[in-house]
Design a protein around this motif. Sequence first.
Motif, PDB file in Angstrom:
ATOM      1  N   THR A 169      56.864  37.755  24.958  1.00  0.00           N
ATOM      2  CA  THR A 169      57.477  37.291  23.712  1.00  0.00           C
ATOM      3  C   THR A 169      56.549  37.577  22.527  1.00  0.00           C
ATOM      4  O   THR A 169      55.331  37.669  22.682  1.00  0.00           O
ATOM      5  CB  THR A 169      57.750  35.779  23.754  1.00  0.00           C
ATOM      6  OG1 THR A 169      56.499  35.069  23.881  1.00  0.00           O
ATOM      7  CG2 THR A 169      58.657  35.418  24.909  1.00  0.00           C
ATOM      8  N   GLY A 207      55.978  35.475  20.042  1.00  0.00           N
ATOM      9  CA  GLY A 207      55.255  34.244  19.735  1.00  0.00           C
ATOM     10  C   GLY A 207      54.193  33.950  20.773  1.00  0.00           C
ATOM     11  O   GLY A 207      54.260  34.426  21.915  1.00  0.00           O
ATOM     12  N   HIS A 235      58.373  28.784  15.719  1.00  0.00           N
ATOM     13  CA  HIS A 235      59.376  29.754  15.280  1.00  0.00           C
ATOM     14  C   HIS A 235      60.509  29.836  16.308  1.00  0.00           C
ATOM     15  O   HIS A 235      60.293  29.713  17.518  1.00  0.00           O
ATOM     16  CB  HIS A 235      58.745  31.130  15.097  1.00  0.00           C
ATOM     17  CG  HIS A 235      58.086  31.310  13.780  1.00  0.00           C
ATOM     18  ND1 HIS A 235      58.261  32.424  12.986  1.00  0.00           N
ATOM     19  CD2 HIS A 235      57.249  30.493  13.079  1.00  0.00           C
ATOM     20  CE1 HIS A 235      57.556  32.308  11.875  1.00  0.00           C
ATOM     21  NE2 HIS A 235      56.925  31.146  11.915  1.00  0.00           N
ATOM     22  N   TYR A 238      63.203  32.390  17.744  1.00  0.00           N
ATOM     23  CA  TYR A 238      63.436  33.822  17.861  1.00  0.00           C
ATOM     24  C   TYR A 238      64.749  34.079  18.596  1.00  0.00           C
ATOM     25  O   TYR A 238      65.152  33.312  19.474  1.00  0.00           O
ATOM     26  CB  TYR A 238      62.325  34.492  18.675  1.00  0.00           C
ATOM     27  CG  TYR A 238      60.936  34.385  18.126  1.00  0.00           C
ATOM     28  CD1 TYR A 238      60.448  35.312  17.221  1.00  0.00           C
ATOM     29  CD2 TYR A 238      60.084  33.356  18.545  1.00  0.00           C
ATOM     30  CE1 TYR A 238      59.142  35.239  16.735  1.00  0.00           C
ATOM     31  CE2 TYR A 238      58.784  33.269  18.060  1.00  0.00           C
ATOM     32  CZ  TYR A 238      58.324  34.210  17.152  1.00  0.00           C
ATOM     33  OH  TYR A 238      57.039  34.122  16.677  1.00  0.00           O
ATOM     34  N   ILE A 276      62.527  41.844  18.307  1.00  0.00           N
ATOM     35  CA  ILE A 276      63.020  40.720  17.510  1.00  0.00           C
ATOM     36  C   ILE A 276      64.337  41.067  16.823  1.00  0.00           C
ATOM     37  O   ILE A 276      64.441  42.069  16.113  1.00  0.00           O
ATOM     38  CB  ILE A 276      61.973  40.307  16.466  1.00  0.00           C
ATOM     39  CG1 ILE A 276      60.699  39.796  17.158  1.00  0.00           C
ATOM     40  CG2 ILE A 276      62.534  39.237  15.530  1.00  0.00           C
ATOM     41  CD1 ILE A 276      59.557  39.519  16.199  1.00  0.00           C
ATOM     42  N   ASP A 304      63.953  35.935  13.594  1.00  0.00           N
ATOM     43  CA  ASP A 304      62.681  35.212  13.611  1.00  0.00           C
ATOM     44  C   ASP A 304      62.668  34.286  12.408  1.00  0.00           C
ATOM     45  O   ASP A 304      62.573  34.748  11.266  1.00  0.00           O
ATOM     46  CB  ASP A 304      61.506  36.183  13.553  1.00  0.00           C
ATOM     47  CG  ASP A 304      60.143  35.496  13.446  1.00  0.00           C
ATOM     48  OD1 ASP A 304      60.100  34.250  13.481  1.00  0.00           O
ATOM     49  OD2 ASP A 304      59.136  36.214  13.304  1.00  0.00           O
TER      50      ASP A 304
END
Length: 231
Positions: free
Chosen positions: A23, A25, A47, A49, A58, A61
């Motif tokens: 990911t 993040g 966040h 996503y 992404i 986001d």
Amino acid sequence: MYQRRIGNEVVKHKRRIEDLWQTPGPRPNGLQAAPDGLWVIDAENSHLYKLDYETGQIITDVPTDTYKPSGLTVAVDEVWVASTHNSRLYRLNKDGSTIEYLDPPGVGVRDCRDSGPSYIRPHGMEYLGNGTMWVSIKPALRNYLVNASTLSVIKSIPTPGSAPHGIAWDGEALWCGDRAMGAIHKLHPETGEILEEILVPDPEVHGLTIHNGSLLFCCDPTRRVCRIAIT
């Protein structure tokens, strides 16, 4: 390793754990499959996503004002997020803005198997599409089915272990991942009876969802998203 209960017997089968991607993040904690992408909530940057299933790229986001979130589900045009460390359920717009936050079910209930903090710690969530949703709660160590409008409890079932995290609904049964056990269990929605077990020694099971006949799960420390075919 995969186990299925037939009567009083547990039949074991191997299941392949397929690594997909990482990911964007730093600490993915909640997953929710949707037709147009995989929703992820991150416990460190908060966040929200939406990612492409094949590449992890992404699509969306957006920041949220959730605090160390650990659970996620999508209900029509809204997103629900469980924040473990401030004991809140957040109802968000898909742009990440907060509609409201609410108290989770299970307040005041503590299972003797739980050895963590005494405050309520919501984790996995799963909206069923009929106005109800499941929420996995510590220290109660129960999965609660609630009315999504009022959060009134319809019923609850015990979790198999003491560290429940992500949950997923396959249309008939509830799947529940347990980080400490290194396992994902298929549970009878009325009794909590373990119908099937998939052992996941690596990586850690955090968020959990179902997409196209497979379980998808994420690992907080490694950012990995993995797939296990179940059909």
